[in-house]
Design an enzyme around this catalytic site. Structure first.
Site, PDB file in Angstrom:
ATOM      1  N   HIS A  61      41.595 -70.362 -36.944  1.00 28.58           N
ATOM      2  CA  HIS A  61      41.219 -70.633 -38.324  1.00 28.58           C
ATOM      3  C   HIS A  61      40.812 -69.387 -39.094  1.00 28.58           C
ATOM      4  O   HIS A  61      40.881 -69.400 -40.335  1.00 28.58           O
ATOM      5  CB  HIS A  61      40.086 -71.665 -38.368  1.00 28.58           C
ATOM      6  N   GLY A  62      40.382 -68.363 -38.431  1.00 27.25           N
ATOM      7  CA  GLY A  62      40.005 -67.177 -39.186  1.00 27.25           C
ATOM      8  C   GLY A  62      39.401 -66.090 -38.332  1.00 27.25           C
ATOM      9  O   GLY A  62      38.886 -66.337 -37.243  1.00 27.25           O
TER      10      GLY A  62
END
Length: 483
Positions: free
Chosen positions: A327-328
């Site tokens: 996700h990041g």
């Protein structure tokens, strides 16, 4: 180009009419035109990143055919390695390079060494890179495991990779579903197009009316959490749960609806996750394309649940930590993934991770039982708690946000600096939740009413709501574009 922009509502009808009027019953021309339209759609963000998509397309097209045609297992593994290393290399460089450098610098400083951080780069994250790299890798992996035969048509494969409705934020499609449709003839289907337009309308409602309208409130509360009471902070993270759901599921609905206009069925990506009765059911209903990707290509190869309980728990931890990191490039996402692993493991150990796979809440009644209500509230509370880490800029911010809730426990009415009235949004979200509960059995039929008058009134209300809640001062991009 954003789904909720004027540009898109000029682009989509032009592509739709050209596709069916000029290229009807001409499969090769349809695919070539779709490919051109998809590259144009993506190139409006930054044409330079088209070379990354082209690179990923060519590498996996060649690797897939080489894996299939060679008889030597070692050669197959080499070509699979080429596919995985190339795609993960792209993803790692553009998305995680600075994260690893910064983390290394922080580690050195914790050890007492002073490091000059001169190795970071001013990198722009290419939109959709986390999605299309996983999609092309799944193609090579499926061929390697004998689940799929490769295509020898580069245009078809490039269309599969670059298909514009799901290019930048999914669903992450498998070749067995999407590529097989691209390589087969498609005919105009009025009912399918009508269903597609309904999904687009519902997705826009969730994005504009639900997600975008509460975004300024969420932004204010998370940016100034030190100034607010516990009641406001609890409201802020609860609203963020609705925002991220409305934003991402809205995008998926628009993508699925748009694909229907071209005779293509994408997989469902959300199935009303807010009505889940435990965390395992939640992950069967939230971002389904990513969850199934990790299950098929990481969890099962690791042994899945066929190994000992201890190894199964290890595998669960790996899946959730990797999912968080996907996700990041921030430790907040890794912690968020770890929290979900902690939530999931007790459900798994009690053998309750598969009990709700084929059922919906209150399946045979209008209203849920008290037990189901308690399960839904408990699960939603756990998920919402974890989103403090998902939304915060740093681990420190997440910790202080939670600390503020625990140490400043008071109930005060929230007042937004620009005058957003909370009662309006609480009523809106209550109506939205009740309506979603009424359609919970079929995520692809948001307006399933026999009466034409009822449908007309509902369409009118939704369009009016979008006009009333539309705010050109709000950032209209989709949250998952940053991933």
């Amino acid at each position: 180009m954003l789904f909720n922009s004027l540009d898109y509502f000029i682009f989509l009808p032009l592509v739709f009419l050209t596709y069916w009027v000029l290229f009807k019953n001409k499969l090769t021309s349809q695919n070539l035109f779709l490919l051109f339209a998809s590259y144009f759609f993506y190139g409006l963000w930054d044409w330079r990143f088209l070379f990354l998509i082209l690179g990923s397309t060519l590498v996996d097209f060649i690797a897939g055919n080489k894996i299939y045609t060679t008889e030597k297992v070692n050669i197959k593994k080499i070509w699979l390695g080429v596919s995985i290393l190339f795609n993960l290399g792209l993803l790692g460089f553009f998305k995680y390079y600075n994260f690893f450098i910064d983390s290394w610098v922080d580690l050195m400083e914790l050890s007492g060494y002073t490091v000059n951080n001169t190795y970071t780069l001013q990198l722009i994250l290419p939109v959709g890179i986390s999605f299309y790299t996983f999609q092309t890798m799944s193609y090579s992996l499926d061929i390697y495991y004998g689940r799929l035969k490769p295509t020898t048509n580069l245009i078809d494969f490039a269309t599969f990779v670059g298909f514009f409705p799901q290019l930048v934020a999914g669903p992450i499609e498998r070749a067995s579903n999407l590529l097989s449709q691209i390589t087969n003839s498609r005919i105009f289907n009025y009912e399918q197009c009508k269903q597609g337009l309904k999904l687009i309308l519902w997705g826009l409602f969730k994005k504009i009316v639900v997600a975008d309208s509460i975004a300024p409130i969420v932004d204010d509360i998370f940016a100034n959490y030190g100034d607010y009471s516990a009641s406001t902070l609890l409201m802020g993270v609860t609203l963020f749960s609705f925002q991220v759901y409305g934003d991402f599921s809205g995008y998926s609905d628009i993508a699925i609806g748009t694909a229907k206009l071209f005779g293509i069925e994408l997989m469902s990506n959300f199935k009303f996750p807010n009505f889940s009765r435990n965390v395992a059911e939640y992950w069967q209903r939230w971002h389904i394309s990513l969850s199934t990707w990790f299950r098929h290509y990481l969890y099962i190869p690791l042994g899945g649940s066929r190994v000992s309980k201890l190894k199964s728990v290890r595998n669960i931890c790996i899946i959730f930590l990797v999912s968080g990191f996907w996700h990041g490039a921030n430790w907040t996402f890794i912690v968020w993934g770890g929290i979900h692993a902690l939530f999931y493991i007790p459900v798994f150990l009690m053998g309750r991770n598969r009990i709700y796979m084929d059922t919906v809440v209150a399946e045979n009644s209008w209203l849920p039982s008290l037990k189901e209500v308690a399960q839904i509230v408990f699960t939603f509370t756990l998920i919402t708690f974890s989103r403090v880490f998902f939304r915060s800029e740093s681990i420190t911010d997440a910790y202080l946000y939670l600390k503020q809730i625990c140490t400043h426990f008071s109930w005060e009415a929230y007042s937004h600096p620009q005058g957003y009235r909370m009662i309006d949004y609480l009523i809106l979200l209550s109506i939205f939740t009740v309506y979603e509960f009424s359609i919970r059995r079929d995520e692809r039929s948001p307006f399933k009413f026999k009466s034409k008058i009822v449908r007309f009134l509902l369409y009118s209300i939704i369009i009016l709501a979008m006009l009333l809640f539309y705010d050109d001062q709000v950032d209209r991009s989709f949250i998952y574009f940053q991933f």
